[in-house]
Design an enzyme around this catalytic site. Structure first.
Site, PDB file in Angstrom:
ATOM      1  N   LYS A   1       0.714  -1.414  -0.131  1.00  0.00           N
ATOM      2  CA  LYS A   1      -0.160   0.206  -0.337  1.00  0.00           C
ATOM      3  C   LYS A   1       0.549   0.794  -0.383  1.00  0.00           C
ATOM      4  O   LYS A   1       1.749   0.942   0.975  1.00  0.00           O
ATOM      5  CB  LYS A   1      -1.191  -0.445   1.468  1.00  0.00           C
ATOM      6  CG  LYS A   1      -1.913   1.144   1.545  1.00  0.00           C
ATOM      7  CD  LYS A   1      -2.864   0.981   2.589  1.00  0.00           C
ATOM      8  CE  LYS A   1      -3.626   2.098   2.340  1.00  0.00           C
ATOM      9  NZ  LYS A   1      -4.924   1.952   3.137  1.00  0.00           N
TER      10      LYS A   1
ATOM     11  N   SER B   1      -9.499   1.520   2.940  1.00  0.00           N
ATOM     12  CA  SER B   1      -9.040   2.776   1.838  1.00  0.00           C
ATOM     13  C   SER B   1      -7.847   2.310   1.154  1.00  0.00           C
ATOM     14  O   SER B   1      -7.187   2.332   0.731  1.00  0.00           O
ATOM     15  CB  SER B   1      -8.011   4.170   2.559  1.00  0.00           C
ATOM     16  OG  SER B   1      -7.294   2.898   3.742  1.00  0.00           O
TER      17      SER B   1
ATOM     18  N   SER C   1     -10.027  -0.060   6.581  1.00  0.00           N
ATOM     19  CA  SER C   1      -9.103   0.079   6.216  1.00  0.00           C
ATOM     20  C   SER C   1      -8.708  -1.342   5.008  1.00  0.00           C
ATOM     21  O   SER C   1      -8.566  -1.284   3.852  1.00  0.00           O
ATOM     22  CB  SER C   1      -8.597   0.829   5.578  1.00  0.00           C
ATOM     23  OG  SER C   1      -9.266   2.358   5.755  1.00  0.00           O
TER      24      SER C   1
END
Length: 485
Positions: free
Chosen positions: A78, A153, A177
């Protein structure tokens, strides 16, 4: 059949038998990316040259006795986890050209395990969002249906695994997330106990809530990855000095005698019928394997959403003050004085959702409102944590839906922040309490989009939630379903 249809242990065996090479795995990843990335848009940056060079280096070591299970495995990271020399943007234009000069601790650990970083994954800007539509660059799409969001997210992290672009990925979880996009994309995502995995090198959103965790196709692979990244880190003051057990040892399929709590608040108002029915069906499966369940109450969970947005936004307003155009990141050209530098850099560099949360947090921390908002929210957080502790005094795990509904369509909620925030209503309490939780596939909605089962455990008891998740996974076939992208 893709190589990534195999588990980590199967691929490890194939490597040791020299049936495949590390280069084969890396090329499989980049070929799949070339085929689907224009549609999925899971990646922000690829690291092809370094990945291929590392693969050749590792090919020479195939068969060595000290090669661990993650040797040669392709991974996506990420884009809020810093990587030395590899662009890290947090999906924000304010960090569009930022190249870190060090690796996050989790990246160091994975490099030591000889994994290969394929690239950096898309996300909601600074991890603020539930659909990946808040990325400062472009929105990731759900591989199951490109008209739907992948969640957020960590939408890029979940979508890349679901699309077969990487074997597994790292995400971060502040209010759901990892788990929410894992549920929307039909994969496995774990938020570890707060302090179980080092946050050193994770660009901070809300420091008391953020946690890095793994996203994978199967529970077993998830356990392998958590095993590699867990443990105390002296570079992180919040890292816990708690022994990391053997997460694989409990993956026996045995849940006989397990006591399951099901909060009535997780199956009540605001939770869709499809999510509710999928959880009840999952409970029947576990009951048939010898587990028992009872309905319980987490009475303060109704305040979790408001508590979370006050606390997380307050912490964000402080953490993001460092992005001012002075030290690093993008700097506005429209500057006449120091005040212009701060104001214009932040106005031009941050997206609307980030600005919204900074303003909310600044207000909550301001003189005259601190006691009414921030302090009160901290007190409610303690009550929520106590609710979990009271339940765990009599039960082994808590089970409920990961999300109230399956994934929604792109653009459906982007103009309605409150409706968007409510997508995380079932995941947020876990972060406020600091306990671990996993999402595993447990069905499909009427729109043919995946649903997730959330299994919540006691502090530092990831082993038990892995045990339950694995038993359920092996008793069903949801983990074998693939997006037909």
């Amino acid at each position: 059949m893709s190589l990534f249809d195999h588990s980590v242990s199967e691929l490890h065996k194939k490597l040791n038998n020299k049936e495949i090479s590390v280069t084969d795995l890396v090329e499989e990843s980049y070929k799949r990316i070339a085929d689907v990335e224009d549609n999925v848009k899971a990646f922000l940056t690829l690291d092809e040259e370094n990945a291929r060079a590392k693969a050749k280096e590792l090919d020479a070591k195939i068969g060595a006795e000290d090669n661990g299970l993650l040797f040669g495995m392709p991974i996506g990271v990420k884009d809020n986890i810093v990587t030395n020399g590899l662009r890290t943007t947090c999906a924000s234009k304010i960090l569009a050209n930022f190249d870190p000069i060090y690796d996050a601790t989790v990246v160091q650990k994975l490099k030591a395990a000889d994994t290969i970083t394929i690239g950096k994954l898309n996300m909601d800007e600074f991890a603020m969002g539930s659909s990946n539509e808040n990325s400062g660059f472009y929105a990731t799409k759900n591989p199951w249906n490109l008209d739907y969001v992948p969640g957020g997210s960590s939408g890029g992290s979940a979508a890349a695994v679901a699309a077969g672009e990487v074997l597994f990925s790292l995400g971060s979880d502040t209010g759901g997330s990892i788990r929410q996009p894992a549920a929307y994309c039909g994969v496995v995502g774990l938020k570890p106990t707060y302090g179980r995995v080092s946050r050193y090198g994770l660009v901070a959103f809300a420091s008391s809530l953020d946690q890095i965790g793994p996203i994978t196709r199967t529970v077993e692979d998830n356990a392998y990855l958590l095993q590699a990244i867990s443990g105390i880190d002296r570079m992180d003051a919040t890292s816990a000095n708690v022994e990391v057990g053997n997460y694989l040892a409990g993956l026996t399929g045995d849940v006989k005698g397990l006591r399951i709590a099901v909060p009535k608040e997780y199956l009540g108002e605001g939770v869709g019928e499809e999510a509710r029915e999928s959880v009840l069906a999952a409970l029947k499966v576990l009951e048939g394997m010898g587990a028992t369940w009872e309905e319980v109450s987490l009475p303060h969970s109704k305040y979790a959403l408001a508590t979370y947005y006050l606390l997380s936004s307050s912490e964000a307003s402080a953490n993001l003050s460092r992005f001012d155009g002075v030290r690093y990141g993008v700097r506005s050209d429209n500057v006449n004085n120091l005040l212009d530098l701060y104001k214009n850099t932040r106005s031009e560099g941050f997206g609307d959702e980030v600005k919204r949360r900074i303003m909310l947090g600044t207000f909550a921390l301001s003189s005259g409102y601190y006691d009414a908002y921030y302090k009160k929210a901290q007190q409610v957080r303690t009550l929520i944590k106590n609710d979990f502790e009271n339940v765990f005094a009599n039960y082994d795990v808590i089970i409920g839906p990961t999300t109230p509904t399956p994934a929604f369509k792109v653009g459906e909620k982007v103009d309605d922040p409150m409706t968007m925030y409510a997508n995380d209503i079932l995941t947020i309490p876990v972060n406020l309490a600091g306990v671990p939780a996993i999402s595993v596939p447990c069905g499909f909605g009427a729109n043919n989009m995946p649903l997730g089962l959330q299994i919540i455990g006691k502090h530092f008891d990831e082993a038990t939630i892995y045990r339950v998740a694995h038993a359920f996974e092996q008793a069903t076939d949801y983990h074998t379903k693939k997006a037909s992208l």
